[in-house]
Write a protein that holds these residues in place. Structure first.
Motif, mmCIF file in Angstrom:
data_model
loop_
_atom_site.group_PDB
_atom_site.id
_atom_site.type_symbol
_atom_site.label_atom_id
_atom_site.label_comp_id
_atom_site.label_asym_id
_atom_site.label_seq_id
_atom_site.Cartn_x
_atom_site.Cartn_y
_atom_site.Cartn_z
ATOM 1 N N LEU A 82 0.832 -1.206 0.000
ATOM 2 C CA LEU A 82 0.000 0.000 0.000
ATOM 3 C C LEU A 82 0.867 1.257 0.000
ATOM 4 N N LYS A 83 1.888 1.257 0.820
ATOM 5 C CA LYS A 83 2.779 2.422 0.893
ATOM 6 C C LYS A 83 3.479 2.640 -0.444
ATOM 7 N N GLN A 95 1.272 4.070 -3.147
ATOM 8 C CA GLN A 95 0.869 5.458 -2.916
ATOM 9 C C GLN A 95 2.061 6.418 -2.944
ATOM 10 N N HIS A 96 3.198 5.929 -3.429
ATOM 11 C CA HIS A 96 4.400 6.755 -3.510
ATOM 12 C C HIS A 96 4.132 7.982 -4.391
ATOM 13 N N SER A 97 4.796 9.065 -4.085
ATOM 14 C CA SER A 97 4.554 10.319 -4.826
ATOM 15 C C SER A 97 4.924 10.221 -6.306
ATOM 16 N N GLU A 130 1.305 8.350 -10.026
ATOM 17 C CA GLU A 130 0.157 9.251 -10.141
ATOM 18 C C GLU A 130 -1.013 8.538 -10.805
ATOM 19 N N LYS A 149 -5.567 4.669 -7.968
ATOM 20 C CA LYS A 149 -6.319 4.508 -6.722
ATOM 21 C C LYS A 149 -6.119 3.068 -6.268
ATOM 22 N N THR A 150 -5.665 2.891 -5.044
ATOM 23 C CA THR A 150 -5.353 1.570 -4.523
ATOM 24 C C THR A 150 -6.335 1.191 -3.427
#
Length: 85
Positions: free
Chosen positions: A23-24, A27-29, A32, A35-36
């Motif tokens: 998950l982390k 969602q890394h910057s 882009e 949606k997870t």
């Protein structure tokens, strides 16, 4: 926006940490427009599979095989998804 579905059985602390790391990372910057969502295997429906763009499967190894929860996911979702063209 793309949809990433994580279907992971995480009954132990180590497998929970694995899911959290996925998950982390998702969602890394640098990533882009993705949606997870994480849905446990016993709660995942064929509709969840059909609306996602990618799936990550996670399971414990039980006697050389996947967990019963992930097997249940495959048993319930495989044929309904297979029949969709």
């Amino acid at each position: 926006m793309k949809k990433l579905l994580i279907v992971a059985h995480a009954p132990s602390e180590n497998t929970q940490l694995m899911v959290e790391a996925i998950l982390k990372g998702a969602q890394h910057s640098d990533i882009e427009q993705v949606k997870t969502s994480w849905i446990p295997p016993l709660e995942t429906t064929p509709e969840d599979v059909l609306v996602c763009d990618a799936i990550i499967l996670g399971t414990t190894e039980n006697l050389g095989y996947m967990s019963g929860a992930l097997k249940d996911f495959f048993d319930r979702c495989y044929y309904p998804c297979l029949e969709v063209k």
